[in-house]
Design a protein around this motif. Sequence first.
Motif, PDB file in Angstrom:
ATOM      1  N   UNK A   7       0.832  -1.205   0.000  1.00  0.00           N
ATOM      2  CA  UNK A   7       0.000   0.000   0.000  1.00  0.00           C
ATOM      3  C   UNK A   7       0.867   1.255   0.000  1.00  0.00           C
ATOM      4  N   UNK A   8       1.942   1.223   0.791  1.00  0.00           N
ATOM      5  CA  UNK A   8       2.845   2.368   0.811  1.00  0.00           C
ATOM      6  C   UNK A   8       3.555   2.513  -0.533  1.00  0.00           C
ATOM      7  N   UNK A   9       3.921   1.373  -1.140  1.00  0.00           N
ATOM      8  CA  UNK A   9       4.670   1.405  -2.395  1.00  0.00           C
ATOM      9  C   UNK A   9       3.859   2.047  -3.518  1.00  0.00           C
ATOM     10  N   UNK A  10       2.581   1.644  -3.675  1.00  0.00           N
ATOM     11  CA  UNK A  10       1.826   2.222  -4.797  1.00  0.00           C
ATOM     12  C   UNK A  10       1.511   3.686  -4.559  1.00  0.00           C
ATOM     13  N   UNK A  17       4.784   9.989  -9.862  1.00  0.00           N
ATOM     14  CA  UNK A  17       4.451  10.294 -11.253  1.00  0.00           C
ATOM     15  C   UNK A  17       4.059  11.752 -11.451  1.00  0.00           C
ATOM     16  N   UNK A  18       3.661  12.420 -10.377  1.00  0.00           N
ATOM     17  CA  UNK A  18       3.256  13.826 -10.485  1.00  0.00           C
ATOM     18  C   UNK A  18       4.442  14.788 -10.396  1.00  0.00           C
ATOM     19  N   UNK A  19       5.598  14.286  -9.982  1.00  0.00           N
ATOM     20  CA  UNK A  19       6.731  15.192  -9.772  1.00  0.00           C
ATOM     21  C   UNK A  19       7.218  15.798 -11.082  1.00  0.00           C
ATOM     22  N   UNK A  20       7.330  14.981 -12.142  1.00  0.00           N
ATOM     23  CA  UNK A  20       7.803  15.498 -13.424  1.00  0.00           C
ATOM     24  C   UNK A  20       6.889  16.543 -14.035  1.00  0.00           C
ATOM     25  N   UNK A  21       5.591  16.238 -14.228  1.00  0.00           N
ATOM     26  CA  UNK A  21       4.693  17.230 -14.844  1.00  0.00           C
ATOM     27  C   UNK A  21       4.562  18.523 -14.049  1.00  0.00           C
ATOM     28  N   UNK A  23       7.045  19.864 -12.261  1.00  0.00           N
ATOM     29  CA  UNK A  23       8.396  20.376 -12.014  1.00  0.00           C
ATOM     30  C   UNK A  23       8.781  20.268 -10.538  1.00  0.00           C
ATOM     31  N   UNK A  24       8.270  19.248  -9.881  1.00  0.00           N
ATOM     32  CA  UNK A  24       8.622  19.005  -8.486  1.00  0.00           C
ATOM     33  C   UNK A  24       7.748  19.702  -7.478  1.00  0.00           C
ATOM     34  N   UNK A  25       6.794  20.528  -7.920  1.00  0.00           N
ATOM     35  CA  UNK A  25       5.987  21.283  -6.959  1.00  0.00           C
ATOM     36  C   UNK A  25       4.956  20.412  -6.243  1.00  0.00           C
ATOM     37  N   UNK A  26       4.761  19.158  -6.706  1.00  0.00           N
ATOM     38  CA  UNK A  26       3.886  18.233  -5.982  1.00  0.00           C
ATOM     39  C   UNK A  26       4.614  17.568  -4.822  1.00  0.00           C
ATOM     40  N   UNK A  27       5.912  17.823  -4.700  1.00  0.00           N
ATOM     41  CA  UNK A  27       6.714  17.159  -3.670  1.00  0.00           C
ATOM     42  C   UNK A  27       6.179  17.383  -2.252  1.00  0.00           C
TER      43      UNK A  27
END
Length: 265
Positions: A7-10, A17-21, A23-27
Amino acid sequence: MTGSGWSYAWRSVLWGLLLGPTLGFAYPWRMAALERYKLNHTLYGNLPGRFEATGWELFKRVWWVWLLGLLPFMLIVGSFIGSAVIDSANQRATAKPPGAPMLFGFLLFFTLPFLHGIRRAREWAWWASGIRFGRVAIMCELRSGSLIAAYWKLIGWSLLVLLVFGAIFGGITAAMVAGTPGRLPAVMLGGQLPMWGIAAYAVVYLLLIITFWVLMRIYTLQRVWRRVVAACAVVDIAGASDVVAAGEIVSAFGEGLPDGLDFGL
């Protein structure tokens, strides 16, 4: 700790997957979600853990650091695009080239260790201040510049290690050149390197990996944790006065990697 490793892994993969689109602001929101899952499945004895910090709080702490960290990359990419536009428009040689922004972008790379140290310090303070176990809380007052020296020391030692091991590799190569008839490139392509040379390269390479691993453990873990813990204080520690042990007794030899990750292997 309870919960599921799968569960943690997925969750980690999907947020990643959101980090690239973005530019890292989803971090910040990724970190908050993952820490919330971990703490919600962590107990100190019979005290349930929880994580109360939010992604928005971390974003407010580090957004400007993130933008400054992106600036050198943006300047260099913009310079390349500008050069392509000038070439395609057949501008005259006297046209102003985009060299100054590119040079400025390369110079800004020297600020990245400072920015990384500031970002990590603010992130550690945010993380520690969000930890709760029952009524027990953590207050962290880690200063923004507390970790900069540790990261610069890591860079300095790494460059020194590369210099030393580069000299060692060069010495081994020189010794093989002196003891090998013909040119070394031809000997290498022919697979005729002496066994002692191959063994020496392998040993030195392994020592290089181990040395970097030790440096990383010292300057990204031990030194960092020492500063973080020194800046933290426990709030309402009396809330843990009646804590009792919980969970199953584990082996004296500890858990294996599959057991720790709870992947059912």
